[in-house]
Design an enzyme around this catalytic site. Structure first.
Site, mmCIF file in Angstrom:
data_model
loop_
_atom_site.group_PDB
_atom_site.id
_atom_site.type_symbol
_atom_site.label_atom_id
_atom_site.label_comp_id
_atom_site.label_asym_id
_atom_site.label_seq_id
_atom_site.Cartn_x
_atom_site.Cartn_y
_atom_site.Cartn_z
ATOM 1 N N TYR A 76 0.893 -1.144 0.000
ATOM 2 C CA TYR A 76 0.000 0.000 0.000
ATOM 3 C C TYR A 76 0.938 1.202 0.000
ATOM 4 O O TYR A 76 1.808 1.305 0.867
ATOM 5 C CB TYR A 76 -0.885 0.064 1.250
ATOM 6 N N CYS A 81 1.306 2.986 3.408
ATOM 7 C CA CYS A 81 1.453 2.173 4.618
ATOM 8 C C CYS A 81 2.836 2.453 5.206
ATOM 9 O O CYS A 81 3.844 2.364 4.494
ATOM 10 C CB CYS A 81 1.309 0.693 4.269
ATOM 11 N N PHE A 124 4.788 0.771 7.058
ATOM 12 C CA PHE A 124 5.698 -0.368 6.978
ATOM 13 C C PHE A 124 6.196 -0.579 5.548
ATOM 14 O O PHE A 124 7.342 -0.949 5.327
ATOM 15 C CB PHE A 124 5.001 -1.613 7.524
ATOM 16 N N CYS A 125 5.322 -0.312 4.584
ATOM 17 C CA CYS A 125 5.741 -0.380 3.184
ATOM 18 C C CYS A 125 6.706 0.751 2.860
ATOM 19 O O CYS A 125 7.670 0.566 2.114
ATOM 20 C CB CYS A 125 4.518 -0.303 2.262
#
Length: 387
Positions: free
Chosen positions: A108, A111, A113-114
């Protein structure tokens, strides 16, 4: 609960319906359809949005807020003999890349974490493909038993190796870059997936050693040992403290939630990858769901009622640590994994009002811009897949 839902519908869903209906005169034109049909269509659309909002919010909460885990066999690093079918949104191509890695990042766009993984890949000058996953249907990762992002798929001898968990992905790839003689399929054995039951009786999935970089021989220099220890500490801080301040801030009010998701749509180029109805669903239902969920997340992570101050406090804690080093970055003259991680997390809200307030009310802007410039100086060229 019902009062919050009614407020949500009045402030987000209903105005969005009116806006979309005004933009869709052809679809709902009374010239081509009887008045009764038009009314029925509008009622059906309204009911559909309400049902979708409720279901979308429920599933999002169950999947992300509740952190429900999958059976252990699906949590392992899956190995695929053949690459799954996927459509990359864009590629990052670096002519100076010497990693010998062939990677696909399923993400995403915003996101945190991405964003961490993307910041790492760019900082190390690695080429990779990007697949934008739709948050509603998640068809792009249907092939995987692991239904969260980010997922990195790496081409290796005999097939494709799945890597999961942003922190573990970074540690595994960093370990590989330190000694390219080792294969990814061997390195992941140092980062086993484990499951346990916490005090609340819930099954928790964790990756052992995910904050550690593996070396062929022990570090002999005490300064290097101390630096790695501090790096691990702040990488973990970013995952357990900083990231939890984001949602209560970017979804603080219905208006901010909607503004945030509209930025998500723009930054993620959703309209280029997904049909219009799905973009609208992700924006309006996503904003509605996250506005409600953010309130629970604030309570769960003990965020103060003044959520902005909690964000400022976290940023100040980090900048104090950086300033103590007396260098541009926590890592010295160049960003280390702690710099990259904190930057990656914060970059996920760069287009939000909360980030503008953060820059104006803390001293983090200079460090952030320096890291951004350092990473962009090493990253490859972005090429859209359809070009």
């Amino acid at each position: 609960m019902w009062r919050s839902t009614l407020t949500l519908l009045r402030k987000i869903v209903v105005p969005s319906l009116k806006e979309n209906l005004q933009q869709s005169k052809t679809l709902f034109s009374t010239k081509s359809r009887p008045r009764s049909t038009v009314r029925l269509t509008l009622i059906s659309a309204g009911i559909g949005v309400l049902v979708g909002a409720g279901y979308g919010g429920y599933t999002h909460y169950k999947i992300n807020a509740k952190k429900r885990t999958l059976p252990q066999e699906n949590e392992e690093y899956a190995f695929l003999k053949q690459a799954p079918k996927y459509t990359p949104q864009y590629c990052v191509i670096n002519d100076s890349d010497t990693s010998n890695l062939s990677l696909v990042l399923f993400q995403y766009r915003t996101c945190p974490f991405c964003c961490k993984v993307r910041a790492y890949l760019d900082a190390r000058g690695i080429s990779y493909e990007v697949v934008e996953v739709d948050a509603v249907l998640r068809q792009a990762i249907k092939w995987s038993g692991y239904k969260k992002v980010p997922i990195v798929l790496a081409k290796v001898d005999g097939g494709y190796q799945q890597l999961l968990d942003s922190t573990a992905i970074i540690s595994i790839l960093e370990t590989y870059l330190l000694d390219k003689k080792s294969q990814l399929t061997e390195i992941i054995k140092f980062y086993p997936v484990s499951q346990f039951v916490n005090d609340a009786g819930k099954n928790i999935t964790e990756i052992t050693n995910k904050y550690f970089i593996m070396h062929n021989s022990p570090l002999s220099n005490d300064n290097e040992k101390s630096a790695e220890l501090e790096e691990r500490k702040w990488r973990q801080w970013a995952d357990t403290v900083l990231v939890h301040t984001l949602s209560p801030n970017v979804y603080r009010t219905p208006g901010e939630a909607l503004e945030t998701f509209k930025w998500f749509e723009q930054a993620g180029r959703w309209k280029e990858s997904f049909p219009g109805w799905e973009c609208a669903l992700m924006v309006y239902v996503g904003a509605a769901a996250m506005w409600m969920i953010a309130k629970r997340l604030k309570k769960r992570h003990n965020i103060s009622d003044d959520v902005r101050q909690s964000l400022y406090d976290a940023a100040n804690e980090w900048t104090i640590a950086v300033n103590k080093k007396g260098k541009r970055f926590f890592g010295g003259d160049a960003p280390n994994l702690a710099d990259i991680t904190v930057y990656g997390v914060l970059s996920s809200i760069e287009g939000c009002m909360a980030f503008k307030d953060l820059r104006n009310n803390t001293q983090i802007a200079k460090w952030y811009d320096d890291v951004k410039n350092a990473i962009e100086s090493r990253m490859g060229k972005v090429e859209m897949a359809h070009a």
